[in-house]
Design an enzyme around this catalytic site. Structure first.
Site, PDB file in Angstrom:
ATOM      1  N   HIS A 117       2.774   4.202   0.474  1.00 62.89           N
ATOM      2  CA  HIS A 117       3.571   3.669   1.578  1.00 62.89           C
ATOM      3  C   HIS A 117       5.052   4.021   1.431  1.00 62.89           C
ATOM      4  O   HIS A 117       5.786   4.023   2.416  1.00 62.89           O
ATOM      5  CB  HIS A 117       3.393   2.156   1.666  1.00 62.89           C
ATOM      6  CG  HIS A 117       3.949   1.572   2.920  1.00 62.89           C
ATOM      7  ND1 HIS A 117       3.607   2.036   4.182  1.00 62.89           N
ATOM      8  CD2 HIS A 117       4.839   0.565   3.137  1.00 62.89           C
ATOM      9  CE1 HIS A 117       4.254   1.346   5.098  1.00 62.89           C
ATOM     10  NE2 HIS A 117       5.008   0.444   4.497  1.00 62.89           N
ATOM     11  N   SER A 130       7.748   1.827   8.357  1.00 55.17           N
ATOM     12  CA  SER A 130       6.750   0.764   8.292  1.00 55.17           C
ATOM     13  C   SER A 130       6.853  -0.111   9.540  1.00 55.17           C
ATOM     14  O   SER A 130       6.706   0.396  10.655  1.00 55.17           O
ATOM     15  CB  SER A 130       6.931  -0.044   7.002  1.00 55.17           C
ATOM     16  OG  SER A 130       5.848  -0.914   6.790  1.00 55.17           O
TER      17      SER A 130
END
Length: 703
Positions: A678, A563
């Site tokens: 994610h 991320s």
């Protein structure tokens, strides 16, 4: 009840900024020259074909490596071990757990009693079998949690994701009959925010139709929805503008009463909070917009300060009496200090039991437990001693009792779970579960070091390695980091890493870069926006320190991050490719000129800045990996990993970088999980494959 930043900030929410005509004109030339914009079409046939072809190359390559099967078996044994200790949370005196294994890859939501949990073989009462539900519904459901209605917790709002996306389907569930309620509260797939107000009412922010969402696709309107009525009949309670990050409402149930709040996030670190009065009107809580609301306790609103306020330092936790809210800023004279930071000790979060607060403190990067009580108009703090030189923290509390759960863990010590009674003046804790060791810690040593960044700042890092490590520059070394969003990187049991990396002679390094929450608000603020480049200088400084100390050398050094950490590794290897032989770039941001236009990206402009601003654009171009990579520079063979179903960080970042580097002639690896969100993975089997690919790659490159 836990009221941490992850709950109150609704971390998947976004902020957007008005784009004027000049800004649009400014963006056109860049977009016109980006030949890979087609890879931003998330499920476009051509983009998916690109991902599948790259996946095949990567899987074919690594599965031929003899080490792949060995590592896969080791990781599988750990992730599917039958003696894993279930992590639990308190709810109405019972312990709840979400469990995945080889038979239930999507998972079981289940509960047991405290007494049963203490036994070797607890008796579990299954509430929802996600695998069975997915089969029945013909859906690839991924569990995203449930919110039960206090104090009896006999109703729940269940959140289910298709393939792991942040967007969820919401369905009301009867905890007694274990059935979804026909005609109950239900919402289709959206990035909704729904919370209980009472048994007959929920507060809902969702897609109500045109112009009901912020520019980033999240709710800007909150309505009060009554049972038995249609969503179209719900009454609007608060409304923001499209440029806000998000607007949401929620209710906190305490022994002293029920409190309803509405919040408008105008930025990732700024918001306005309102408290609903008994007559249904609301009053703004007179606190700075950058102060973080941490709930209500004993009729006092709790706030963590991000900047100085009067005599209170940034990083302080203060209490504001509810009955003083109407005084406006004059209410500040009634603020009481609960916790004040020091040079090394800071507050991470707060949770409450019936009569006590538990403060999640970070002391020189390690977590310590502090119990707070409100006695005779004064706050009393006391330490709850647990464990050694690692992480001690409260994992679960409930407002209905003073029972709480706590854990201790460090790099080499698997977590142990304890139960305590907050009312106990001795703060004794009973050990109820201890997780088995997953690797041999004998001969391993944890050390702490300081590297000097380019501007002279000392940057700490942990190193886990053999006690008798030879400082000959030949040790395979994995450096992991994040450096953003106030997220502290702290020790945790290394589990699979210990087995497949440390036992085989690898060195593990965990970095405490600026941008994280390791040393309070100032540590984070030091690298925001135009100063973002300093995070990458911090990361490079640690790499150079490892090399200078003889721990490793560029041919044996790898970096990894996910991320914002994927942006970290992307920016680091494009600036200093000479330092590394392995780079893992996971679910990353990479095109920093367009990040604010892709999915959740707009919410992060408080962190990275607005690329449409000429000054910020110039600052961003100094490190943006997608713009910085070029054909003339020799790079390590980077491994990019992402997920098609990631609706937070757009998979186009990784796809475009891979396509560009392929065109420039650079060797790379790419793996895109077609599910997973994610987190990268939708179920435990996908996690096994993801981890196996990572460590096969690392050994191939660094041994």
């Amino acid at each position: 009840m836990t009221l941490s930043k992850s709950i109150l900030l609704l971390p998947f929410l976004l902020v957007a900024c008005k784009t004027n005509t000049m800004q649009k004109e400014m963006a056109k030339p860049y977009e016109a020259e980006d030949k890979y914009l087609w890879l931003e079409e998330v499920e476009g046939p051509k983009a998916l074909q690109f991902a599948k072809e790259e996946n095949k190359k990567t899987l074919d390559h690594f599965k031929k490596n003899p080490l792949f099967k060995t590592l896969e078996n080791d990781i599988r044994k750990i992730l599917l071990a039958k003696d894993r200790v279930p992590g639990v949370s308190l709810k109405n005196g019972e312990l709840y757990n979400f469990w995945q294994d080889e038979k239930h890859v999507r998972g079981l939501w289940r509960k047991t009693t405290l007494e049963s949990y203490k036994t070797a073989q607890p008796k579990w009462d299954v509430i929802i079998d996600v695998d069975a539900l997915a089969k029945k519904d013909g859906e690839n459901w991924v569990w995203k949690g449930a919110s039960t209605l206090p104090p009896h917790h006999d109703r729940a709002l269940v959140y289910l994701s298709r393939g792991g996306k942040d967007a969820v389907v919401v369905r009301e569930f009867d905890m007694k009959t274990k059935q979804f309620i026909k005609g109950g509260f239900e919402l289709p797939e959206e990035k909704s925010d729904v919370s209980w107000k009472d048994e007959k009412t929920v507060l809902v922010g969702t897609n109500f139709g045109p112009d009901s969402m912020t520019n980033s696709g999240y709710p800007r309107i909150v309505k009060e929805w009554k049972r038995g009525t249609s969503l179209s009949e719900a009454k609007t309670k608060i409304e923001g503008v499209k440029e806000d990050m998000s607007v949401y409402g929620y209710t906190q149930f305490t022994p002293e009463g029920t409190y309803t709040f509405f919040t408008k996030r105008v930025g990732f670190y700024e918001g306005v909070d309102w408290y609903e009065l008994p007559d249904g009107s609301r009053v703004e809580i007179p606190m700075p917009h950058d102060a973080e609301f941490n709930g209500v306790f004993k009729n006092q609103f709790l706030y963590l300060l991000r900047s100085d306020l009067g005599g209170f330092k940034e990083g302080s936790l203060v209490a504001l009496p509810v009955d003083k809210v109407g005084l406006g800023k004059n209410a500040h004279k009634f603020l009481q200090l609960i916790f004040a930071p020091t040079q090394t000790r800071f507050l991470q979060g707060v949770s409450s039991s019936k009569n006590y607060l538990f403060l999640y403190t970070i002391d020189n990067v390690l977590s310590k437990i502090v119990k707070a009580s409100f006695e005779g108009e004064k706050w009393k703090l006391e330490n709850v001693e647990l464990g050694g030189n690692g992480m001690a923290y409260v994992t679960s509390t409930e407002d209905e009792s003073d029972t709480y759960l706590a854990q201790y863990v460090d790099f080499l010590t698997p977590f142990s779970t304890f139960v305590g009674n907050a009312a106990d003046p001795q703060n004794k804790l009973e050990l109820i579960k201890k997780s088995p060791e997953r690797f041999n810690p004998q001969g391993l040593k944890i050390t702490r070091h300081l590297a000097t960044s380019k501007d002279g700042t000392k940057i700490p890092y942990f190193m886990v390695a053999k006690e008798n490590i030879k400082l000959d520059g030949k040790n395979p070394t994995l450096q992991y980091g994040y450096g953003g969003f106030e997220a502290a990187m702290q020790p945790g049991y290394l589990g699979s890493i210990g087995k497949v990396w440390l036992e085989r002679g690898g060195v593990y390094v965990l970095t405490n870069l600026r941008g994280g929450g390791e040393f309070g608000p100032a540590w984070h603020k030091a690298v925001l926006k135009e100063n973002r480049y300093k995070v990458y200088e911090d990361n490079i400084a640690i790499s150079e320190d490892l090399i200078a100390r003889g721990v490793t050398a560029p041919q044996h050094l790898g970096i990894s991050g996910r991320s914002n950490g994927g942006l970290l590794t992307g920016a680091t290897f494009t600036q200093r490719p000479d330092l590394y032989s392995a780079v893992i770039v996971g679910v990353p941001l990479l095109d920093m000129l367009r990040y604010h236009k892709l999915l959740a990206g707009a919410s992060w402009m408080d962190e990275y800045g607005n690329p449409d601003d000429p000054k910020m654009r110039e600052a961003i171009l100094k490190y943006s990996p997608y713009q910085k990579v070029n054909a003339e520079t020799k790079y390590p063979e980077v491994f990019f990993m992402t997920s098609t179903k990631d609706d937070r960080v757009h998979p186009g970042h990784a796809r475009k970088m891979v396509a560009k580097m392929r065109e420039q002639g650079h060797p790379i690896f790419y793996y895109e999980n077609m599910e997973g969100g994610h987190a990268g993975n939708a179920n435990i089997e996908q996690s096994i494959l993801w981890n196996t690919l990572e460590y096969t790659y690392l050994w191939e490159k660094l041994k």
